[in-house]
Design an enzyme around this catalytic site. Structure first.
Site, PDB file in Angstrom:
ATOM      1  CD  GLU A  36      -2.062   2.268   0.347  1.00  0.00           C
ATOM      2  OE1 GLU A  36      -3.806   0.971  -0.467  1.00  0.00           O
ATOM      3  OE2 GLU A  36      -2.692   2.553   0.365  1.00  0.00           O
ATOM      4  CB  THR A  91     -12.004   2.081   0.572  1.00  0.00           C
ATOM      5  OG1 THR A  91     -12.069   1.430  -0.334  1.00  0.00           O
ATOM      6  CG2 THR A  91     -12.301   0.976   2.000  1.00  0.00           C
ATOM      7  CG  HIS A 101     -25.989   0.288  -4.352  1.00  0.00           C
ATOM      8  ND1 HIS A 101     -26.623   1.384  -3.907  1.00  0.00           N
ATOM      9  CD2 HIS A 101     -24.377   0.767  -3.713  1.00  0.00           C
ATOM     10  CE1 HIS A 101     -25.672   2.842  -3.998  1.00  0.00           C
ATOM     11  NE2 HIS A 101     -24.629   2.318  -4.135  1.00  0.00           N
ATOM     12  CD  GLU A 106     -17.949   3.509 -12.056  1.00  0.00           C
ATOM     13  OE1 GLU A 106     -18.439   4.554 -11.734  1.00  0.00           O
ATOM     14  OE2 GLU A 106     -17.454   3.717 -13.167  1.00  0.00           O
ATOM     15  CB  CYS A 161     -13.607  10.718  21.798  1.00  0.00           C
ATOM     16  SG  CYS A 161     -14.344  11.586  20.636  1.00  0.00           S
ATOM     17  CB  CYS A 185     -18.045  14.456  20.520  1.00  0.00           C
ATOM     18  SG  CYS A 185     -17.258  15.866  20.118  1.00  0.00           S
ATOM     19  CB  CYS A 225     -10.041  13.863  21.674  1.00  0.00           C
ATOM     20  SG  CYS A 225     -10.841  13.669  20.304  1.00  0.00           S
TER      21      CYS A 225
HETATM   22  C1  LIG Z   1     -18.430   9.507  -3.913  1.00  0.00           C
HETATM   23  C2  LIG Z   1     -18.263   7.814  -4.402  1.00  0.00           C
HETATM   24  C3  LIG Z   1     -19.831   6.708  -3.840  1.00  0.00           C
HETATM   25  C4  LIG Z   1     -18.912   5.558  -3.408  1.00  0.00           C
HETATM   26  N1  LIG Z   1     -20.556   4.989  -2.939  1.00  0.00           N
HETATM   27  C5  LIG Z   1     -20.599   3.863  -3.164  1.00  0.00           C
HETATM   28  C6  LIG Z   1     -21.575   3.036  -2.387  1.00  0.00           C
HETATM   29  O1  LIG Z   1     -22.778   3.527  -1.341  1.00  0.00           O
HETATM   30  N2  LIG Z   1     -21.211   1.261  -2.517  1.00  0.00           N
HETATM   31  C7  LIG Z   1     -20.837   1.195  -3.241  1.00  0.00           C
HETATM   32  O2  LIG Z   1     -20.916  -0.614  -2.913  1.00  0.00           O
HETATM   33  N3  LIG Z   1     -19.684   1.840  -3.981  1.00  0.00           N
HETATM   34  C8  LIG Z   1     -19.220   2.747  -3.505  1.00  0.00           C
HETATM   35  N4  LIG Z   1     -18.618   3.566  -4.404  1.00  0.00           N
HETATM   36  C9  LIG Z   1     -17.175   2.831  -5.005  1.00  0.00           C
HETATM   37  C10 LIG Z   1     -16.923   2.140  -3.685  1.00  0.00           C
HETATM   38  O3  LIG Z   1     -16.478   2.881  -2.901  1.00  0.00           O
HETATM   39  C11 LIG Z   1     -14.573   1.633  -4.595  1.00  0.00           C
HETATM   40  O4  LIG Z   1     -15.701   0.118  -5.291  1.00  0.00           O
HETATM   41  C12 LIG Z   1     -14.087   0.704  -3.834  1.00  0.00           C
HETATM   42  O5  LIG Z   1     -14.176   1.090  -2.470  1.00  0.00           O
HETATM   43  C13 LIG Z   1     -13.450   0.367  -4.749  1.00  0.00           C
HETATM   44  O6  LIG Z   1     -12.502  -0.062  -3.365  1.00  0.00           O
HETATM   45  P1  LIG Z   1     -10.626  -0.664  -4.231  1.00  0.00           P
HETATM   46  O7  LIG Z   1      -9.987  -0.845  -2.735  1.00  0.00           O
HETATM   47  O8  LIG Z   1     -10.467  -0.913  -5.074  1.00  0.00           O
HETATM   48  O9  LIG Z   1      -9.939   1.017  -4.161  1.00  0.00           O
HETATM   49  P2  LIG Z   1      -9.757   2.183  -3.427  1.00  0.00           P
HETATM   50  O10 LIG Z   1      -9.987   2.402  -1.584  1.00  0.00           O
HETATM   51  O11 LIG Z   1      -9.559   3.535  -4.112  1.00  0.00           O
HETATM   52  O12 LIG Z   1      -8.031   1.186  -2.964  1.00  0.00           O
HETATM   53  C14 LIG Z   1      -6.639   1.017  -3.753  1.00  0.00           C
HETATM   54  C15 LIG Z   1      -5.312   1.659  -3.119  1.00  0.00           C
HETATM   55  O13 LIG Z   1      -4.445   1.207  -3.969  1.00  0.00           O
HETATM   56  C16 LIG Z   1      -3.827   2.051  -3.292  1.00  0.00           C
HETATM   57  N5  LIG Z   1      -2.360   2.294  -4.508  1.00  0.00           N
HETATM   58  C17 LIG Z   1      -2.647   2.962  -5.334  1.00  0.00           C
HETATM   59  N6  LIG Z   1      -1.193   3.131  -6.076  1.00  0.00           N
HETATM   60  C18 LIG Z   1      -0.954   2.643  -5.415  1.00  0.00           C
HETATM   61  C19 LIG Z   1       0.532   1.909  -5.284  1.00  0.00           C
HETATM   62  N7  LIG Z   1       1.602   2.348  -7.129  1.00  0.00           N
HETATM   63  N8  LIG Z   1       1.652   1.541  -5.377  1.00  0.00           N
HETATM   64  C20 LIG Z   1       0.609   0.861  -3.694  1.00  0.00           C
HETATM   65  N9  LIG Z   1      -0.812   1.203  -3.645  1.00  0.00           N
HETATM   66  C21 LIG Z   1      -1.296   1.930  -4.266  1.00  0.00           C
HETATM   67  C22 LIG Z   1      -4.126   3.551  -2.673  1.00  0.00           C
HETATM   68  O14 LIG Z   1      -3.643   4.353  -2.265  1.00  0.00           O
HETATM   69  C23 LIG Z   1      -5.134   2.830  -1.888  1.00  0.00           C
HETATM   70  O15 LIG Z   1      -5.031   2.531  -0.572  1.00  0.00           O
HETATM   71  C24 LIG Z   1     -18.467   4.744  -4.273  1.00  0.00           C
HETATM   72  C25 LIG Z   1     -17.290   5.151  -5.043  1.00  0.00           C
HETATM   73  C26 LIG Z   1     -17.043   7.310  -4.556  1.00  0.00           C
HETATM   74  C27 LIG Z   1     -15.896   7.695  -4.740  1.00  0.00           C
END
Ligand SMILES: Cc1cc2nc3c(=O)[nH]c(=O)nc-3n(C[C@H](O)[C@H](O)[C@H](O)COP(=O)(O)OP(=O)(O)OC[C@H]3O[C@@H](n4cnc5c(N)ncnc54)[C@H](O)[C@@H]3O)c2cc1C
Length: 476
Positions: free
Chosen positions: A31, A41, A49, A333, A397, A399, A439
């Site tokens: 990470e 995340t 959903h 996404e 904390c 709150c 806090c």
């Molecule tokens: C505004 C918004 C609303 C959403 N609402 C919902 C919802 O209500 N319900 C739902 O199901 N989904 C929702 N989503 C989608 C959901 O949040 C994402 O699909 C999910 O969090 C993706 O997880 P991930 O692990 O793929 O990505 P991320 O959480 O982005 O994790 C990717 C990780 O990779 C790391 N990384 C990147 N590049 C490198 C590198 N070169 N080397 C090492 N590490 C790296 C980053 O630091 C990060 O920690 C929403 C997203 C957004 C932005």
């Protein structure tokens, strides 16, 4: 050398790690940030959903429906709060056709518990809605969860079962040397692995390009939110969406599992993959559009705002590929949070197809004990825990009612908290009405003491987020 390396410790990487930790393999998560759950995340709508949104036949639809079915059990095993609070997609009379279309699509996607309800029933369920609404899609399987807590727990469970986590490891190069991938970090560290899993969120296209796959790209789409005080957490019981547009599911009004009220997100396409700033335009959009859904939202009770970046893939669907022992997960996404357990299950299948031939561990621990939450204990439980360890008798904390004992636990658990925001995400210390105003200095002192670091070396959220410890009066 590792058998499997996962790049990216978001909820997708975390769920994959937890799923693979049951095998007798050497597993490592890389990470780039100084904590897990630092990408999309940590800043999303937190909705599990039901699965009616995505186009039938898409990977989004398939994994959303399966993930939603799995989530309750996964959350229970990991000791994470989950609530099946149901969701409503509300509509004005001129949007009725859209509600019918979403209902039909939901049925084709295999979503259970869907119905269209009329005005009387809608207002009996949710009296605070906009009185001009005329019908809604009710989804009985809609739920809420805490996304960063889920990710922390998944990574923690993988670590408790032997997985390694390397933080501040920004992958900048991947090379194949015979059957082995050599993965290099910005600071020169390297790890080697037979299989690579790319779950790098908005950067997954950059990581894919390092493995020779430049077939797609991922761009960020900003989503801003306002979070309201716990006083407003019962404003609606259900998650309220409006009929969706091509940019997404629109502005929602939803309770959170911790009892706050959440408004948002906006949807603005961007180029900068790191810009999570909030804007006054964003707030105005949230205020305008959330009033389409509900009447009398107490906007004066906003306690904080934040922004997340959706990883929008160029194909319009989740991009999941297995090639040359690299599994790429891109464009995850929304509904990526809801889908994460199902994506992890699929990755396990893909690894087996790619030749992973590992036996199951005999000592795998599928569950993770939730950390103590003093505020949720009975009086007898509180007395008992204070008798065992008097640090649970010191509220840090005010709150959220978080004690020193809980903060110390967060610093020593898997994955450990090492900064103020890390403590906040694990304990809720600093998440309340004053947002850490009182806090934070005490949390810093506890972090410095437990980590045996100088107080100046404790940050808010890693690199560059220095906390000022100079005197405000007298000699500087
Ligand atoms: C505004 C918004 C609303 C959403 N609402 C919902 C919802 O209500 N319900 C739902 O199901 N989904 C929702 N989503 C989608 C959901 O949040 C994402 O699909 C999910 O969090 C993706 O997880 P991930 O692990 O793929 O990505 P991320 O959480 O982005 O994790 C990717 C990780 O990779 C790391 N990384 C990147 N590049 C490198 C590198 N070169 N080397 C090492 N590490 C790296 C980053 O630091 C990060 O920690 C929403 C997203 C957004 C932005």
């Amino acid at each position: 050398m590792y058998d499997i390396v996962i790049i990216g410790a978001g909820v997708v990487g975390g769920m994959i790690a937890r799923t693979l930790a049951k095998y007798d393999i050497n597993l490592c998560i890389l990470e780039k940030e100084n904590d897990v759950a630092m990408g999309a995340t940590k800043a999303n709508s937190a909705i599990v959903h039901a699965g009616f949104d995505a186009k039938e036949g898409s990977l989004k639809a398939k994994f959303n429906v399966r993930g939603s079915e799995m989530m309750e059990q996964v959350a229970a095993e990991l000791g994470v709060k989950y609530k099946r609070n149901e969701s409503l997609v509300v509509a004005f009379e001129n949007e009725r056709a859209e509600i019918e279309a979403i209902y039909e699509r939901g049925l084709r996607n295999g979503v259970k518990g869907l119905s269209i309800i009329e005005k009387d029933e809608l207002f009996a369920l949710e009296p605070n809605l906009n009185p001009d609404l005329s019908c809604a899609l009710l989804a009985k399987t809609g739920a809420i969860v805490c996304p960063y807590e889920l990710c922390i727990a998944a990574v923690g469970n993988a670590m408790d079962n032997g997985a390694d986590l390397k933080l501040d490891f920004e992958v900048v190069n991947i090379e194949k040397n015979g059957e082995v991938y050599v993965i290099t970090a910005a600071d020169g560290r390297t790890v080697e692995a037979k299989y690579v899993i790319n779950s790098a969120g908005v950067y997954s296209d950059k990581i894919a390009a390092m493995t020779g796959d430049a077939d797609f790209n991922v761009h960020p789409r900003r989503g801003e939110y306002m979070l309201l005080d716990k006083e407003c957490g019962k404003f609606t019981q259900r998650t309220i969406f409006h009929t969706p547009t091509k940019m997404g599911k629109g502005i929602l009004v939803s309770p959170t599992v911790d009892g706050n009220l959440l408004l948002g997100p906006t949807a603005v396409d961007m180029e900068d993959k790191d810009d999570t700033s909030t804007t006054s335009e964003g707030f105005n959009t949230i205020i305008d559009r959330s009033t389409d859904n509900a009447n009398g939202i107490p906007f004066n009770k906003v306690i904080t705002s934040f922004c997340g970046l959706r990883a929008v893939g160029s194909t319009g669907d989740f991009i999941i590929k297995s090639r040359n022992n690299v599994i790429t997960l891109a464009g995850i996404e929304s509904p990526g949070l809801s889908s994460a357990p199902a994506i992890a299950e699929y990755v396990e299948e893909l690894l087996k197809e790619a030749g992973m031939n590992a036996s199951l561990k005999t000592d795998f621990i599928p569950t993770r004990k939730p950390a103590h939450a003093f505020r949720e204990m009975s009086l007898a439980e509180k007395n008992e825990i204070i008798k065992k360890d008097n640090r649970y008798g010191r509220i840090v904390c005010r709150c959220e009612g978080v004690t020193e004992g809980e903060i110390v636990e967060a610093i020593h658990q898997n994955p450990p908290a090492s900064d103020v925001d890390g403590v906040k995400r694990r304990t809720r210390g600093g998440m309340g009405r004053c947002q850490g105003g009182f806090c934070s200095p005490i949390v810093v002192e506890i972090l410095a003491r437990e980590l045996e670091r100088h107080i100046d070396d404790i940050t808010k959220f890693g690199k560059g987020s220095v906390l000022n410890y100079n005197k405000t009066k007298g000699d500087m």
